[in-house]
Write an enzyme that holds these catalytic residues in place. Structure first.
Site, PDB file in Angstrom:
ATOM      1  N   THR A  37       1.077   7.658  -1.153  1.00  0.00           N
ATOM      2  CA  THR A  37       1.756   8.905  -1.461  1.00  0.00           C
ATOM      3  C   THR A  37       1.237   9.455  -2.772  1.00  0.00           C
ATOM      4  O   THR A  37       1.101   8.714  -3.752  1.00  0.00           O
ATOM      5  CB  THR A  37       3.276   8.670  -1.549  1.00  0.00           C
ATOM      6  OG1 THR A  37       3.715   8.137  -0.293  1.00  0.00           O
ATOM      7  CG2 THR A  37       4.017   9.956  -1.841  1.00  0.00           C
ATOM      8  N   ARG A  62       0.785  -1.237   0.000  1.00  0.00           N
ATOM      9  CA  ARG A  62       0.000   0.000   0.000  1.00  0.00           C
ATOM     10  C   ARG A  62       0.816   1.287   0.000  1.00  0.00           C
ATOM     11  O   ARG A  62       0.248   2.374   0.114  1.00  0.00           O
ATOM     12  CB  ARG A  62      -1.012   0.026   1.160  1.00  0.00           C
ATOM     13  CG  ARG A  62      -1.981  -1.127   1.096  1.00  0.00           C
ATOM     14  CD  ARG A  62      -3.206  -1.004   1.933  1.00  0.00           C
ATOM     15  NE  ARG A  62      -3.037  -0.371   3.213  1.00  0.00           N
ATOM     16  CZ  ARG A  62      -4.040   0.167   3.907  1.00  0.00           C
ATOM     17  NH1 ARG A  62      -5.253   0.129   3.435  1.00  0.00           N
ATOM     18  NH2 ARG A  62      -3.828   0.716   5.089  1.00  0.00           N
ATOM     19  N   ASP A  63       2.129   1.214  -0.135  1.00  0.00           N
ATOM     20  CA  ASP A  63       2.921   2.446  -0.252  1.00  0.00           C
ATOM     21  C   ASP A  63       4.178   2.187  -1.076  1.00  0.00           C
ATOM     22  O   ASP A  63       5.279   2.558  -0.692  1.00  0.00           O
ATOM     23  CB  ASP A  63       3.271   2.990   1.131  1.00  0.00           C
ATOM     24  CG  ASP A  63       3.646   4.473   1.103  1.00  0.00           C
ATOM     25  OD1 ASP A  63       3.320   5.165   0.110  1.00  0.00           O
ATOM     26  OD2 ASP A  63       4.284   4.941   2.057  1.00  0.00           O
ATOM     27  N   VAL A  64       3.992   1.525  -2.224  1.00  0.00           N
ATOM     28  CA  VAL A  64       5.115   1.244  -3.110  1.00  0.00           C
ATOM     29  C   VAL A  64       5.509   2.549  -3.797  1.00  0.00           C
ATOM     30  O   VAL A  64       4.683   3.196  -4.438  1.00  0.00           O
ATOM     31  CB  VAL A  64       4.743   0.178  -4.165  1.00  0.00           C
ATOM     32  CG1 VAL A  64       5.892  -0.038  -5.141  1.00  0.00           C
ATOM     33  CG2 VAL A  64       4.349  -1.122  -3.485  1.00  0.00           C
ATOM     34  N   ASN A  89      10.710   3.968  -1.014  1.00  0.00           N
ATOM     35  CA  ASN A  89      10.540   2.756  -0.210  1.00  0.00           C
ATOM     36  C   ASN A  89      11.184   1.531  -0.859  1.00  0.00           C
ATOM     37  O   ASN A  89      10.923   0.402  -0.467  1.00  0.00           O
ATOM     38  CB  ASN A  89       9.056   2.484   0.061  1.00  0.00           C
ATOM     39  CG  ASN A  89       8.499   3.430   1.104  1.00  0.00           C
ATOM     40  OD1 ASN A  89       9.245   4.032   1.860  1.00  0.00           O
ATOM     41  ND2 ASN A  89       7.192   3.556   1.136  1.00  0.00           N
TER      42      ASN A  89
END
Length: 194
Positions: free
Chosen positions: A90, A50-52, A56
């Site tokens: 993001t 959920r935040d690739v 990261n």
């Protein structure tokens, strides 16, 4: 990690001699895709990151990719009746409908690897647009090769570069049902140059 984040190498590193070459970028894409496939398909319960995003994806001393920051991750247990649709992530990496979000976000990372551009440019004026819209517009105008960063453009590698661009665009399809699964992404990336 010894080499920090992919975001640093694509957007912060100003030393021209330290630009990531095409082969390294392809290696990073393959490694990150395999990491996502592991989360989605192998580990139990399955995990949605959920935040690739490029910040990261951390790089070790050999520029092997490692996914990081699991603060927004969700476990997908077989008895769950639904997955939250809370909008997290993001700006620039969040898919329009949030379904198959990790694959969409990974498509944005692939575009970053190809273009060396940020997902959302901070600028003023009406000519400023997000990376995904710009790439799809260039593709519509049959100007695909113009989106490739000059630092990695090589006529001998044009086929490979455009193959990755096509994979990225499949990850970013407006219809989530037509998007590649992460397994298909891994397979396609492994097939580049073969």
């Amino acid at each position: 990690m010894e080499n920090g984040s992919l975001d640093y190498w694509l957007h912060e590193c100003v030393d021209e001699s330290s630009v990531l070459q095409w082969e390294t970028r392809l290696k990073i894409a393959r490694g990150a895709a395999k990491g996502l496939a592991f989360l989605h398909k192998v580990c139990e319960p399955h995990i949605v990151h959920r935040d690739v995003k490029s910040s990261n994806i951390l790089l070790d001393e050999d520029f092997k990719a490692h996914l990081a920051d699991f603060g927004l991750s969700r476990l997908l247990r077989p008895y769950d009746t639904h997955v939250t649709t809370d909008l997290v992530g993001t700006l620039g990496y969040i898919p329009p409908e949030y379904s198959r979000g990790d694959v969409y976000s990974f498509g944005v990372v692939l575009l970053e690897l190809l273009t060396s551009r940020r997902p959302v440019e901070v600028c003023k004026g009406k000519n400023c647009r997000d990376l995904v819209s710009w790439v799809f517009q260039m593709k519509f105008e049959k100007r695909e090769s113009e989106v490739i960063a000059s630092s990695i453009w090589n006529k001998d590698k044009e086929k490979e570069l455009l193959e990755m661009l096509e994979i990225a665009c499949r990850c970013l399809d407006h219809d989530p049902r037509r998007r590649h699964s992460i397994d298909e992404v891994v397979s396609c990336l492994d097939g580049i140059g073969m």
